[in-house]
Write an enzyme that holds these catalytic residues in place. Structure first.
Site, PDB file in Angstrom:
ATOM      1  N   VAL A 295     -17.022 -24.088 -18.063  1.00 37.93           N
ATOM      2  CA  VAL A 295     -16.835 -24.979 -19.218  1.00 37.93           C
ATOM      3  C   VAL A 295     -17.562 -24.602 -20.697  1.00 37.93           C
ATOM      4  CG1 VAL A 295     -16.509 -26.851 -21.176  1.00 37.93           C
ATOM      5  CG2 VAL A 295     -15.979 -26.614 -18.849  1.00 37.93           C
ATOM      6  N   ASN A 394     -21.692   0.781 -16.518  1.00 37.16           N
ATOM      7  CA  ASN A 394     -21.390   2.190 -15.234  1.00 37.16           C
ATOM      8  C   ASN A 394     -21.346   3.060 -16.500  1.00 37.16           C
ATOM      9  OD1 ASN A 394     -20.232   0.862 -12.875  1.00 37.16           O
ATOM     10  ND2 ASN A 394     -18.589   0.347 -14.580  1.00 37.16           N
ATOM     11  N   GLY A 445     -25.177 -18.828 -19.661  1.00 34.97           N
ATOM     12  CA  GLY A 445     -26.026 -20.092 -19.407  1.00 34.97           C
ATOM     13  C   GLY A 445     -27.847 -20.332 -19.860  1.00 34.97           C
TER      14      GLY A 445
END
Length: 514
Positions: A295, A394, A445
């Site tokens: 979320v 990369n 987060g």
């Protein structure tokens, strides 16, 4: 002995005369005597220490610009304690080598939940080989190829890296072709005959089945191959860009902005809107099909980044209080509804995009191809989406990032700059996002040191831009308002948008059938 010593003496004398000749030509071309005379006249009333300082500055400006003398690669640990690549840049400044900066690049490897021991061990070996190969590339060929190039020549550096990588890709292709040729030469063992069809029971009609035919699940798309060691290209390119910024006493985001806008320096820079993960979902989530992975909350565009994070922290506290309860018991998935296979069903993508694309943003995350493939094909409309999540991993160079964001801007697509799962404490990602002028930045987060470091870097840059009067506002950050759409629809005599369901009927039927 005498003749040999005399020969060396004559050689040394000739070398000194040659050096003197070069010095005289340099002074004559740069008009050094006149510059010194002007400098002494301007510093006549200054103290001797000030005069020496002015002389030092004068000679430093006349010195040869810094050039790359050595690039060092090391195997270090990322935020999850897994191996990744660190790159250091050494430059020759006034005839002395000096360590300028270092960067740590994130790997492209995913962190899989509940992976089998054999699979986890194979991925661990693959990651170790990728980092070891990258370290070898950096310390040998790449450092030789870049020696003598000025860090400010980013385009030249990226071209050298691109050419080197293309040669490695060709070597790998030839190696695979050789292995395939050797396999074809071996005697193939004949395959056993197919088993006979099951005999029909007595009384069973032909063509009738006892069970319902299940909808076949499409096989997953083949994983795009990643050349082992390719992270060396992206890490070195970023390290050179950061070196150039430090030598010019500029922040990295400003140098990246100059790469994207080479004609004129932008007077205003904008802060991307944060996409903050508040709840991470997974196999323990209540959803039967595990349709949600996380979320994400986006602060209001009118807030500063710091204000937005403070509000999100309060929201997160309330969420944590709400979900602090034992998870519901896991239920077995019904036949034909395997949660792990639902992400491979792409038939409903077009229906969802056509129904919701005008009312919300549909961002392609996992389905996004690598930047090199997007630039190679020039096609960013498959799958249908409002934008893409781009990541610096990369073989992606700074020039590639500038090119892909320009391509997204030309197509009116949204660019979301995101971090990989294998993060590090290097905060250069934030500078790249601001310098490239992307709409959103996805840092994960509000926890763990490697993420908080990036959030703090975002706050610092925002404060710097405010102090310099260079903080701009992106009008595209203002989302369309559902209330305004409802008012427009009402005036036009149509039904207000707010009265319509979030998911139209045809979409819900499609999801139910899936």
């Amino acid at each position: 002995m005498g003749e040999e010593g005399g020969g060396r003496s004559c050689g040394t004398t000739r070398e000194l005369q040659k050096l003197k000749q070069q010095a005289m030509e340099y002074y004559r071309e740069n008009d050094v005597p006149r510059r010194l005379e002007e400098l002494l006249n301007s510093t006549f009333y200054l103290q001797p220490a000030d005069v020496y300082g002015h002389l030092a500055n004068c000679f430093s400006k006349l010195a040869k610009p810094p050039t790359i003398c050595k690039v060092v690669g090391r195997n270090v640990l990322d935020g999850l304690g897994l191996p990744t690549l660190q790159v250091e840049i050494f430059c020759t400044i006034q005839n002395f080598p000096k360590n300028i900066c270092s960067v740590v690049i994130s790997t492209h490897f995913e962190v899989r939940e509940n992976a089998l021991p054999e699979q986890a061990e194979a991925e661990e070996v693959e990651r170790s080989e990728a980092v070891s190969t990258a370290v070898q590339w950096v310390n040998k060929t790449i450092t030789e190829e870049l020696r003598g190039i000025a860090p400010s020549s980013q385009a030249e550096v990226d071209q050298v890296l691109r050419t080197f990588f293309e040669s490695k890709v060709q070597e790998e292709k030839e190696r695979r072709q050789l292995e395939k040729g050797l396999e074809d030469q071996t005697i193939s063992i004949p395959s056993p005959p197919p088993p006979p069809p099951p005999a029909r029971k007595k009384g069973q009609r032909q063509g009738r089945t006892d069970t319902l035919t299940e909808k076949p699940i499409l096989p997953p798309e083949p994983v795009e191959p990643v050349l082992s060691g390719s992270m060396a290209i992206g890490a070195v390119s970023l390290a050179v860009a950061k070196t150039s910024a430090m030598l010019d006493n500029n922040p990295l985001y400003l140098n990246i902005a100059l790469l994207k806008h080479p004609q004129e320096q932008p007077t205003k820079l904008t802060i991307p809107l944060l996409m903050v993960s508040l709840v991470s979902c997974g196999k323990s989530s209540p959803g039967k099909l595990n349709l949600m992975k996380e979320v994400i909350c986006i602060p209001h565009p009118g807030l500063t980044a710091k204000q937005g994070v403070e509000m999100l922290l309060e929201i997160q506290k309330h969420i944590n209080k709400t979900i602090e309860m034992p998870p519901p018991p896991k239920t077995e998935t019904k036949k034909g509804h395997n949660g792990n296979k639902r992400s491979q069903d792409s038939e409903q993508w077009d229906s969802i995009y056509n129904a919701l694309g005008s009312r919300c943003y549909i961002i392609a995350g996992t389905t996004s191809k690598s930047i090199s493939k997007l630039l190679e094909n020039g096609n960013i409309s498959i799958p249908k989406s409002s934008g893409l999540i781009i990541k610096h991993t990369n073989q992606t160079t700074m020039s590639d990032l500038v090119q892909i964001t320009n391509l997204l801007d030309s197509k009116k697509h949204i660019a979301v700059f995101g971090s990989t799962e294998g993060e590090s404490s290097d905060d250069s990602l934030v500078d790249l996002a601001i310098g490239l002028g992307v709409r959103f930045i996805k840092l994960g987060g509000l926890s763990r040191g490697e993420r908080v470091t990036k959030y703090n870097r975002l706050f610092t840059i925002e404060e710097e831009l405010v102090q310099k009067g260079a903080l701009g506002f992106n009008e595209e950050h203002t989302f369309f308002s559902l209330h305004e759409e409802a008012e427009k629809a009402t005036v036009a005599g149509g039904p207000p948008e707010l009265l319509e369901p979030i998911f139209p009927t045809e979409v819900m039927e499609g999801l139910a059938k899936a």
